[in-house]
Design a protein around this motif. Structure first.
Motif, PDB file in Angstrom:
ATOM      1  N   GLU A 168       0.828  -1.203   0.000  1.00 21.98           N
ATOM      2  CA  GLU A 168       0.000   0.000   0.000  1.00 21.98           C
ATOM      3  C   GLU A 168       0.864   1.256   0.000  1.00 21.98           C
ATOM      4  O   GLU A 168       0.578   2.239  -0.706  1.00 21.98           O
ATOM      5  CB  GLU A 168      -0.923  -0.021   1.214  1.00 21.98           C
ATOM      6  N   LEU A 172       0.925   4.273  -2.924  1.00 17.87           N
ATOM      7  CA  LEU A 172       0.763   5.707  -2.678  1.00 17.87           C
ATOM      8  C   LEU A 172       1.947   6.494  -3.230  1.00 17.87           C
ATOM      9  O   LEU A 172       1.783   7.580  -3.802  1.00 17.87           O
ATOM     10  CB  LEU A 172       0.611   5.959  -1.181  1.00 17.87           C
ATOM     11  N   ILE A 186      -6.435   9.819  -3.774  1.00 18.06           N
ATOM     12  CA  ILE A 186      -6.119   8.621  -2.991  1.00 18.06           C
ATOM     13  C   ILE A 186      -5.818   9.000  -1.541  1.00 18.06           C
ATOM     14  O   ILE A 186      -6.257   8.355  -0.598  1.00 18.06           O
ATOM     15  CB  ILE A 186      -4.926   7.872  -3.615  1.00 18.06           C
ATOM     16  N   SER A 190      -6.958   7.625   2.276  1.00 16.85           N
ATOM     17  CA  SER A 190      -5.924   6.700   2.739  1.00 16.85           C
ATOM     18  C   SER A 190      -5.944   6.568   4.259  1.00 16.85           C
ATOM     19  O   SER A 190      -6.156   7.559   4.970  1.00 16.85           O
ATOM     20  CB  SER A 190      -4.545   7.192   2.301  1.00 16.85           C
TER      21      SER A 190
END
Length: 742
Positions: A168, A172, A186, A190
């Motif tokens: 993850e 990002l 995003i 997040s």
């Protein structure tokens, strides 16, 4: 009207959200990328935790699976059609296949029938924050396993969580580099704190997760110096790194690092930071992704303890020992390995229960730790009641002195809820690199020495000698030859007559196993029986002996109606679970009356004294079969066992008969056994009778039967038939030899 084209059928299960799942996988930009240390480290940890040879981080793409990290497998991808992982991504929890050969979904799979010969598989899906399953972390073994517990599933889930965290963060970072708008979209959702800084360290972007982690709102932080998030002890380093970032001297996207950050209340939070830079309008901007790793650190610590610390004693475990040992030997440093196990530990468990055994193990561990403090490089628990001590150097005198202290400490009474309990200790000692150039070889040497110490008795320590390895090699060769001997029919039965003292009549025969070795000739059991008795084939060999002997006895009973056959049993036959049914079947098949069969049992079977064995013996006796206690008087069997077990005959061992006419103690033992036989209503037979004087003394004290070279050596069935059945001879053979019978 044009009909929509149906997608071609596939040979693998297809998730309902396949298109969305593949889009989610693409967003991570991990397929077809090189290995990375952080993922490789996790698969290595998983391999040690679960003791499996293959661990994969698999990403399931359209028609294939790509291994982002792999251990124990040479290929970096396979087709999806043979992929177990294609099934694992359909599951919510851990997907387990205990034995692929028994599973209709996989038993014809190329990876099951060929390399890597998968039998066991366990995979935990990697689930994105949006709920898409992009692949699993999976464990693979070439051996079936039906013991994958709930705790194991929990541990594998933790590892998958750690893998997904790292993926993850990668996603990002990639999104930030690729597109500012996409990044902010995003970042807004997040779970990680994401902030952007100007080149001089002022906050230009602050997401909702940052508000939750630090306690500052976006309004409070935008255009504020981010240094307030840095602990005082790190401020100087932060200033230097910020200066380098602002001048473009750092990579656009560096690896993640773990550092503490400080929240609004001054609380330090362990965090994982990933930093990236980019240029907008000629000015450098800095992006930082911050993840609170408090829970991760807790999980990693738990996983580390599972991988390297014994849960019961708190000592380092086998994995930790192996790692340390490999480091020491790679540095070519001399080392002493002391391998210990406990004598009498099984009896503690049997008498007091497993919880008491755990108390003893913890007590032993504490004593080992205390005695070795400041002396040993490591004290570890390997498994069960086995411990290992690692000493620097190869000074045997020092190791021997320590061994004496350990024996005294471990053999002192241990307290179990106020009750004293004692165990002994045996030790095998090996010196590296002389006795072994790697951890496995050196441990093998210590194991051979430990085995020798066990044979010597309690509270002994033995130093490895090369002759022990030579003997072990010879034993392994013998094991291979024994397996071949069984498969190719090299075993034969010889028969020795059983003689009634009254009238010297032949009343039966004992069936004795011989090995017709293609190179070494005819071998008696003394050359191979101890090894054979411990092999899986022992029960099958014993069953074949029983069938063959009973068929032969049925033939001889046609001439001698009172003929009895005595057959030795292997301990493995008692564990097989089918001995009673086999005896019934053989008696029915041969027509042999039960009273014509006598089964000989050894002391180790009687000393087990477990209810199942006792019941089996009673069931055999209920059939009418005789039960003879072989070699009585040579071991530790007590009189109480004679009372409990349905034994019908005692066999006096030949070692007492040899000097019965010259040794008062041997004569006393023989008279005592004869007295026991009369008292318990059992008949007695004496083995190894070689002289008339021995026979005369036995008959004078009312011994029922004898066998030995005085009447005949063991011979093949045709010779026995001619000498003792049709001819009826019972005269002594030529002058007896002294070699071991049986």
């Amino acid at each position: 009207m044009t009909r929509p084209t149906e997608p071609p059928p596939t040979s693998w299960p297809m998730p309902a959200d396949e298109d969305d799942r593949l889009a989610a996988l693409a967003a991570y930009h991990l397929v077809d990328t090189p290995p990375e240390e952080e993922f490789d480290r996790l698969v290595g940890l998983a391999s040690r935790l679960f003791d499996v040879p293959i661990v994969l981080v698999s990403l399931v793409a359209g028609d294939r699976q790509f291994f982002k990290a792999r251990l124990g497998l040479d290929v970096c991808e396979t087709g999806r059609d043979v992929s177990f992982c294609a099934h694992a991504i359909l599951a919510d929890e851990v997907f387990v296949v205990p034995d692929a050969r028994q599973d209709p979904r996989f038993q014809a799979n190329d990876l099951v029938l060929g390399p890597p010969f998968i039998r066991f598989y366990a995979g935990k899906p990697l689930i994105t924050p949006s709920g898409r399953r992009i692949g699993p972390v999976c464990l693979i073994d070439s051996r079936p396993r039906d013991d994958f517990s709930a705790a194991d599933r929990h541990t594998l889930t933790d590892i998958a969580g750690l893998v997904m965290e790292r993926m993850e963060i990668r996603r990002l970072i990639h999104a930030r580099i690729a597109d500012q708008a996409r990044f902010e979209n995003i970042a807004a959702t997040s779970p990680d704190a994401i902030l952007c800084l100007t080149g001089d360290g002022r906050v230009s972007f602050w997401n909702a997760a940052a508000e939750r982690l630090f306690g500052y709102s976006a309004a409070e932080m935008v255009d504020r110096d981010a240094a307030i998030l840095v602990p005082d002890s790190w401020r100087r380093l932060y200033a230097r790194q910020l200066d380098r970032l602002g001048r473009g001297l750092m990579p656009a996207a560096g690896p993640s690092i773990e550092l503490p950050v400080v929240d609004r209340n001054g609380k330090a939070i362990p965090a994982d930071l990933s930093v990236s830079t980019w240029t907008e309008g000629g000015a450098v901007s800095i992006g930082v992704i911050i993840r609170d790793v408090t829970e991760r650190r807790s999980s990693e610590e738990r996983l580390f303890r599972l991988a390297y610390v014994d849960g019961l004693t708190g000592l380092p475990n086998r994995g930790a020992w192996y790692r340390r040992m490999a480091e020491v030997m790679a540095a070519s440093r001399p080392v002493t390995l002391m391998l210990l196990d406990l004598a009498g530990f099984k009896e503690v468990n049997d008498a007091f229960g497993n919880p008491a055994g755990d108390v003893v193990l913890k007590s032993v561990a504490a004593r080992l730790r205390d005695i070795c403090a400041g002396t040993a490089m490591m004290v570890a628990r390997l498994a069960g009641d086995e411990f290992i001590i690692l000493l620097a150097g190869d000074d045997m005198a020092r190791a021997s002195a320590l061994a004496d202290r350990l024996v005294a400490a471990v053999s002192a009474p241990h307290d179990i809820a106020g009750r004293p309990c004692t165990v002994g200790v045996r030790m095998g000692i090996a010196l590296g690199p002389g006795h072994g150039g790697d951890p496995d070889e050196l441990l093998g040497a210590a194991m051979l020495a430990l085995h020798q110490a066990k044979r010597a008795g309690r509270n002994r320590h033995v130093l490895f000698e090369p002759a022990l390895r030579t003997a072990a090699t010879a034993r392994r060769a013998l094991e291979r030859e024994l397996r071949l001997a069984f498969e190719t029919g090299q075993f034969e039965l010889y028969y020795q007559p059983l003689i009634a003292c009254e009238g010297r009549r032949v009343v039966g025969a004992e069936a004795l196993l011989r090995w017709n070795h293609p190179e070494r000739g005819l071998l008696t059991p003394a050359a191979f029986i101890d090894v054979l008795a411990q092999k899986p084939a022992a029960a099958a060999v014993g069953d074949r002996v029983l069938r063959t002997a009973c068929r032969q006895a049925a033939v001889w009973r046609a001439s001698r109606p009172d003929f009895r056959i005595a057959v030795n049993l292997f301990e493995a036959q008692f564990r097989s679970g089918h001995l009673l049914e086999l005896v019934r079947e053989v008696l029915a098949e041969t027509g042999l009356p039960p009273q014509a069969l006598e089964l000989e049992i050894v002391e180790t079977i009687v000393l087990r004294n477990d209810p199942l064995t006792l019941q089996l013996l009673h069931d055999l006796r209920a059939l009418g079969v005789g039960l003879a206690f072989d070699d009585y008087g040579t071991g530790f069997a007590s009189l109480s066992l004679l009372k409990r077990f349905p034994v019908t005959r005692l066999k006096i061992d030949r070692s007492f008969i040899r000097d019965i006419t010259t040794d008062a103690e041997d004569a006393a033992v023989v008279r005592a056994v004869l007295y026991l036989g009369r008292s318990f209503g059992m008949e007695v037979i004496a083995e190894g009778v070689e002289t008339e004087a021995q026979l005369e003394m036995l008959c004078r004290h009312d011994c029922h039967e004898v066998q030995g070279y005085l009447f005949g050596r063991p011979v093949p069935a045709p010779v026995f038939t001619e000498s003792f059945v049709t001819g009826g001879a019972t005269e002594a053979a030529s002058p007896p030899g002294r070699s071991r019978q049986g």
